[in-house]
Design an enzyme around this catalytic site. Structure first.
Site, PDB file in Angstrom:
ATOM      1  N   ASP A 149       0.885  -1.161   0.000  1.00 29.16           N
ATOM      2  CA  ASP A 149       0.000   0.000   0.000  1.00 29.16           C
ATOM      3  C   ASP A 149       0.925   1.214   0.000  1.00 29.16           C
ATOM      4  OD1 ASP A 149      -2.387   1.527   0.205  1.00 29.16           O
ATOM      5  OD2 ASP A 149      -2.041   1.741   2.362  1.00 29.16           O
ATOM      6  N   GLU A 201      -1.094  -1.252  -4.913  1.00 27.14           N
ATOM      7  CA  GLU A 201      -2.321  -0.488  -5.159  1.00 27.14           C
ATOM      8  C   GLU A 201      -2.109   0.419  -6.366  1.00 27.14           C
ATOM      9  OE1 GLU A 201      -4.959   1.242  -1.977  1.00 27.14           O
ATOM     10  OE2 GLU A 201      -4.119   3.087  -2.824  1.00 27.14           O
ATOM     11  N   ASP A 239      -2.630   1.269   6.938  1.00 27.62           N
ATOM     12  CA  ASP A 239      -1.795   1.001   5.760  1.00 27.62           C
ATOM     13  C   ASP A 239      -1.345  -0.462   5.734  1.00 27.62           C
ATOM     14  OD1 ASP A 239      -1.275   4.009   4.948  1.00 27.62           O
ATOM     15  OD2 ASP A 239      -0.875   3.835   7.088  1.00 27.62           O
TER      16      ASP A 239
END
Length: 193
Positions: free
Chosen positions: A7, A68, A141
């Site tokens: 992430d 991501e 996160d």
């Protein structure tokens, strides 16, 4: 399949390793955050992220890195930092010859919670349940990185079948096009004037 989920972020880059296959219970191998100081020079922050991701790659030896997918956000500074951290993760994986998979936040949320509009608390709760943890990973996160890895494990078989079907269709179309050309066109390609 062992997947490192990333992430991306400049201040906190979530990382998490999940192992398993679709349809079976998944196993958490590791979860954490690569942090950089907000007041450090950008180049040094990117080097720190690279070093952190390299340590995770060395320790867990994933087969795939799921990152991501960065897309338009309202804050340009935020999206730039996220994109830069994302690029570092992709570079680290590519340097080792690892497959990089990009997943949008809504794809990840839908895969893990069933809704592409789930909030961070819902994602954290489902990651906790799916990996049989005592509590949601902190910060968010880290939970998001695990959700990315889970999403990839679950979506990869279907994506592979789709890619194979598309490739097979293209081959069939090319063969049909080639077969439909008159024999004189096939023979004339080999001749030069």
């Amino acid at each position: 399949m062992r997947v490192l989920g990333v992430d991306p972020g400049l201040t906190r880059c979530g990382v998490g390793v999940v192992e398993g296959v679709a349809g079976r219970p998944l196993t958490l191998r590791g979860v954490g955050v690569v942090r950089t100081p907000v007041d450090a020079e950008l180049g040094l922050r990117l080097v720190a992220i690279e070093q952190g991701i390299e340590q995770w790659l060395d320790e867990y030896e994933p087969e795939v890195v799921a990152v991501e997918r960065v897309f338009s956000q309202h804050n340009v500074r935020t999206v730039m930092g996220t994109a830069q951290a994302s690029a570092v993760a992709m570079l680290c994986a590519a340097r080792r010859g690892l497959t990089v998979a990009l997943h949008t936040p809504s794809e990840v949320k839908a895969a893990v919670t069933g809704s592409g509009r789930a909030d961070k608390a819902q994602v954290g709760a489902m990651v906790t349940r799916l990996l049989r943890l005592d509590a949601p990973p902190k910060p968010a996160d880290a939970a998001d990185a695990l959700a990315l890895a889970i999403c990839h494990i679950w979506r990869a078989p279907a994506q592979n079948r789709l890619q194979q079907a598309v490739a097979q269709n293209r081959l069939q179309q090319a063969a049909a096009l080639h077969a439909s050309k008159p024999a004189s066109q096939h023979a004339s390609k080999g001749r030069t004037a």
